[in-house]
Write an enzyme that holds these catalytic residues in place. Structure first.
Site, PDB file in Angstrom:
ATOM      1  CG  ASP A  40      -2.048   0.996   1.117  1.00  0.00           C
ATOM      2  OD1 ASP A  40      -3.211   0.562   1.023  1.00  0.00           O
ATOM      3  OD2 ASP A  40      -1.770   2.220   1.113  1.00  0.00           O
ATOM      4  CG  HIS A 111      -8.683  -3.069  -2.480  1.00  0.00           C
ATOM      5  ND1 HIS A 111      -9.632  -2.372  -3.179  1.00  0.00           N
ATOM      6  CD2 HIS A 111      -8.500  -2.380  -1.321  1.00  0.00           C
ATOM      7  CE1 HIS A 111      -9.997  -1.312  -2.493  1.00  0.00           C
ATOM      8  NE2 HIS A 111      -9.334  -1.296  -1.353  1.00  0.00           N
TER       9      HIS A 111
HETATM   10  P1  5GP Z   1      -9.755   1.423   0.237  1.00  0.00           P
HETATM   11  O1  5GP Z   1     -10.067   2.636   1.042  1.00  0.00           O
HETATM   12  O2  5GP Z   1     -10.342   1.514  -1.161  1.00  0.00           O
HETATM   13  O3  5GP Z   1     -10.097   0.139   0.929  1.00  0.00           O
HETATM   14  O4  5GP Z   1      -8.184   1.364   0.104  1.00  0.00           O
HETATM   15  C1  5GP Z   1      -7.480   1.829  -0.987  1.00  0.00           C
HETATM   16  C2  5GP Z   1      -6.009   1.768  -0.640  1.00  0.00           C
HETATM   17  O5  5GP Z   1      -5.263   1.959  -1.837  1.00  0.00           O
HETATM   18  C3  5GP Z   1      -5.551   2.854   0.341  1.00  0.00           C
HETATM   19  O6  5GP Z   1      -5.005   2.238   1.503  1.00  0.00           O
HETATM   20  C4  5GP Z   1      -4.493   3.641  -0.448  1.00  0.00           C
HETATM   21  O7  5GP Z   1      -3.397   4.010   0.342  1.00  0.00           O
HETATM   22  C5  5GP Z   1      -4.092   2.654  -1.541  1.00  0.00           C
HETATM   23  N1  5GP Z   1      -3.669   3.299  -2.778  1.00  0.00           N
HETATM   24  C6  5GP Z   1      -4.309   4.296  -3.448  1.00  0.00           C
HETATM   25  N2  5GP Z   1      -3.629   4.614  -4.559  1.00  0.00           N
HETATM   26  C7  5GP Z   1      -2.548   3.798  -4.599  1.00  0.00           C
HETATM   27  C8  5GP Z   1      -1.463   3.656  -5.529  1.00  0.00           C
HETATM   28  O8  5GP Z   1      -1.350   4.353  -6.539  1.00  0.00           O
HETATM   29  N3  5GP Z   1      -0.537   2.707  -5.233  1.00  0.00           N
HETATM   30  C9  5GP Z   1      -0.621   1.916  -4.131  1.00  0.00           C
HETATM   31  N4  5GP Z   1       0.345   1.004  -3.946  1.00  0.00           N
HETATM   32  N5  5GP Z   1      -1.625   2.022  -3.244  1.00  0.00           N
HETATM   33  C10 5GP Z   1      -2.583   2.954  -3.474  1.00  0.00           C
END
Ligand code: 5GP
Length: 128
Positions: A40, A111
Protein backbone atom coordinates in the site's frame (compact mmCIF):
# COMPACT_ATOMS: atom_id res chain seq x y z
CA UNK A 1 -7.39 -18.31 -16.59
CA UNK A 2 -11.08 -17.85 -17.46
CA UNK A 3 -12.80 -14.70 -16.24
CA UNK A 4 -16.44 -13.69 -16.46
CA UNK A 5 -17.87 -10.91 -18.64
CA UNK A 6 -17.00 -7.33 -17.64
CA UNK A 7 -19.24 -5.63 -15.10
CA UNK A 8 -20.65 -2.49 -16.77
CA UNK A 9 -20.34 -0.67 -13.42
CA UNK A 10 -16.58 -1.29 -13.34
CA UNK A 11 -14.39 1.78 -13.99
CA UNK A 12 -11.49 0.55 -16.15
CA UNK A 13 -9.47 3.65 -15.27
CA UNK A 14 -9.40 3.14 -11.50
CA UNK A 15 -5.90 3.19 -10.03
CA UNK A 16 -5.66 -0.58 -9.49
CA UNK A 17 -6.76 -1.29 -13.07
CA UNK A 18 -3.96 1.03 -14.15
CA UNK A 19 -1.46 -0.79 -11.91
CA UNK A 20 -2.57 -4.12 -13.46
CA UNK A 21 -1.95 -2.68 -16.94
CA UNK A 22 1.50 -1.44 -15.89
CA UNK A 23 0.54 2.22 -16.36
CA UNK A 24 1.32 3.03 -12.70
CA UNK A 25 4.23 1.39 -10.86
CA UNK A 26 3.80 -0.68 -7.73
CA UNK A 27 6.10 -2.48 -5.31
CA UNK A 28 5.05 -6.05 -6.10
CA UNK A 29 5.43 -8.69 -3.42
CA UNK A 30 3.70 -11.65 -5.11
CA UNK A 31 1.57 -12.59 -8.11
CA UNK A 32 -0.17 -15.59 -9.59
CA UNK A 33 -2.39 -15.82 -12.65
CA UNK A 34 -5.45 -14.60 -10.72
CA UNK A 35 -4.01 -12.04 -8.28
CA UNK A 36 -1.39 -9.36 -7.74
CA UNK A 37 -0.07 -8.29 -4.31
CA UNK A 38 1.80 -5.04 -3.68
CA UNK A 39 2.62 -2.61 -0.88
CA UNK A 40 0.00 0.00 0.00
CA UNK A 41 1.30 3.45 -0.89
CA UNK A 42 0.20 4.76 2.54
CA UNK A 43 0.96 1.93 4.96
CA UNK A 44 -1.13 1.72 8.11
CA UNK A 45 1.07 -0.96 9.72
CA UNK A 46 4.65 -2.26 9.34
CA UNK A 47 3.27 -4.76 6.82
CA UNK A 48 0.45 -3.41 4.66
CA UNK A 49 -0.03 -5.34 1.44
CA UNK A 50 -2.95 -5.00 -0.98
CA UNK A 51 -4.05 -8.14 -2.80
CA UNK A 52 -6.18 -7.60 -5.89
CA UNK A 53 -7.70 -9.95 -8.46
CA UNK A 54 -6.59 -9.55 -12.06
CA UNK A 55 -10.23 -9.62 -13.14
CA UNK A 56 -12.45 -6.52 -13.25
CA UNK A 57 -14.50 -6.69 -10.03
CA UNK A 58 -15.69 -3.62 -8.20
CA UNK A 59 -15.80 -5.03 -4.67
CA UNK A 60 -16.12 -8.16 -2.51
CA UNK A 61 -19.77 -8.73 -3.47
CA UNK A 62 -19.07 -8.39 -7.19
CA UNK A 63 -16.05 -10.71 -6.92
CA UNK A 64 -17.89 -13.35 -4.92
CA UNK A 65 -20.87 -13.40 -7.28
CA UNK A 66 -19.13 -13.11 -10.64
CA UNK A 67 -15.65 -14.62 -10.36
CA UNK A 68 -15.07 -18.27 -11.28
CA UNK A 69 -14.37 -20.79 -8.51
CA UNK A 70 -10.80 -21.04 -9.85
CA UNK A 71 -10.29 -17.27 -9.62
CA UNK A 72 -11.72 -17.18 -6.11
CA UNK A 73 -9.52 -20.06 -4.95
CA UNK A 74 -6.36 -18.61 -6.48
CA UNK A 75 -7.10 -15.16 -5.06
CA UNK A 76 -7.37 -16.44 -1.50
CA UNK A 77 -4.35 -18.69 -1.99
CA UNK A 78 -2.42 -15.53 -2.96
CA UNK A 79 -3.54 -13.81 0.25
CA UNK A 80 -2.37 -16.79 2.29
CA UNK A 81 0.91 -16.96 0.39
CA UNK A 82 1.66 -13.31 1.14
CA UNK A 83 0.89 -13.78 4.83
CA UNK A 84 3.47 -16.57 4.96
CA UNK A 85 5.99 -14.75 2.76
CA UNK A 86 5.82 -11.68 5.00
CA UNK A 87 6.42 -13.89 8.09
CA UNK A 88 3.10 -12.95 9.66
CA UNK A 89 2.52 -16.44 11.05
CA UNK A 90 2.17 -17.25 13.93
CA UNK A 91 2.07 -13.69 15.34
CA UNK A 92 -1.02 -13.01 13.26
CA UNK A 93 -2.44 -10.42 10.92
CA UNK A 94 -5.68 -8.72 9.90
CA UNK A 95 -7.57 -8.83 6.61
CA UNK A 96 -9.84 -5.93 5.68
CA UNK A 97 -11.91 -5.40 2.57
CA UNK A 98 -13.92 -2.21 2.28
CA UNK A 99 -17.10 -2.56 0.23
CA UNK A 100 -19.24 0.39 -0.78
CA UNK A 101 -19.79 3.91 0.55
CA UNK A 102 -20.34 3.16 4.27
CA UNK A 103 -16.99 1.36 4.40
CA UNK A 104 -15.08 4.27 2.88
CA UNK A 105 -13.90 2.19 -0.09
CA UNK A 106 -11.75 4.53 -2.16
CA UNK A 107 -10.62 2.36 -5.05
CA UNK A 108 -13.46 0.59 -6.92
CA UNK A 109 -11.51 -2.57 -7.71
CA UNK A 110 -11.90 -5.40 -5.19
CA UNK A 111 -8.93 -5.57 -2.84
CA UNK A 112 -7.95 -7.05 0.48
CA UNK A 113 -5.73 -5.16 2.89
CA UNK A 114 -3.31 -7.51 4.68
CA UNK A 115 -2.00 -5.81 7.81
CA UNK A 116 0.48 -7.01 10.40
CA UNK A 117 3.93 -6.70 11.88
CA UNK A 118 2.78 -5.24 15.20
CA UNK A 119 -0.17 -5.43 17.59
CA UNK A 120 -2.91 -3.82 15.55
CA UNK A 121 -5.20 -2.56 18.31
CA UNK A 122 -8.98 -2.26 18.18
CA UNK A 123 -10.80 -3.31 15.05
CA UNK A 124 -12.40 0.08 14.44
CA UNK A 125 -11.41 3.58 15.49
CA UNK A 126 -14.05 5.28 17.60
CA UNK A 127 -16.10 8.00 16.00
CA UNK A 128 -15.25 11.47 17.28
P1 5GP B 1 -9.76 1.42 0.24
O1 5GP B 1 -10.07 2.64 1.04
O2 5GP B 1 -10.34 1.51 -1.16
O3 5GP B 1 -10.10 0.14 0.93
O4 5GP B 1 -8.18 1.36 0.10
C1 5GP B 1 -7.48 1.83 -0.99
C2 5GP B 1 -6.01 1.77 -0.64
O5 5GP B 1 -5.26 1.96 -1.84
C3 5GP B 1 -5.55 2.85 0.34
O6 5GP B 1 -5.01 2.24 1.50
C4 5GP B 1 -4.49 3.64 -0.45
O7 5GP B 1 -3.40 4.01 0.34
C5 5GP B 1 -4.09 2.65 -1.54
N1 5GP B 1 -3.67 3.30 -2.78
C6 5GP B 1 -4.31 4.30 -3.45
N2 5GP B 1 -3.63 4.61 -4.56
C7 5GP B 1 -2.55 3.80 -4.60
C8 5GP B 1 -1.46 3.66 -5.53
O8 5GP B 1 -1.35 4.35 -6.54
N3 5GP B 1 -0.54 2.71 -5.23
C9 5GP B 1 -0.62 1.92 -4.13
N4 5GP B 1 0.34 1.00 -3.95
N5 5GP B 1 -1.63 2.02 -3.24
C10 5GP B 1 -2.58 2.95 -3.47
Amino acid sequence: MTTTAPNPAYDPNNVFARILRGEIPCHKVYENDAALAFHDITPAAPVHVLVIPRGAYTDFHDFTHRATPEEIAKFWQAVDHVAQQENLLPAGFRLITNTGPDSGQEVPHFHVHLLGGEKLGPLLSRKG
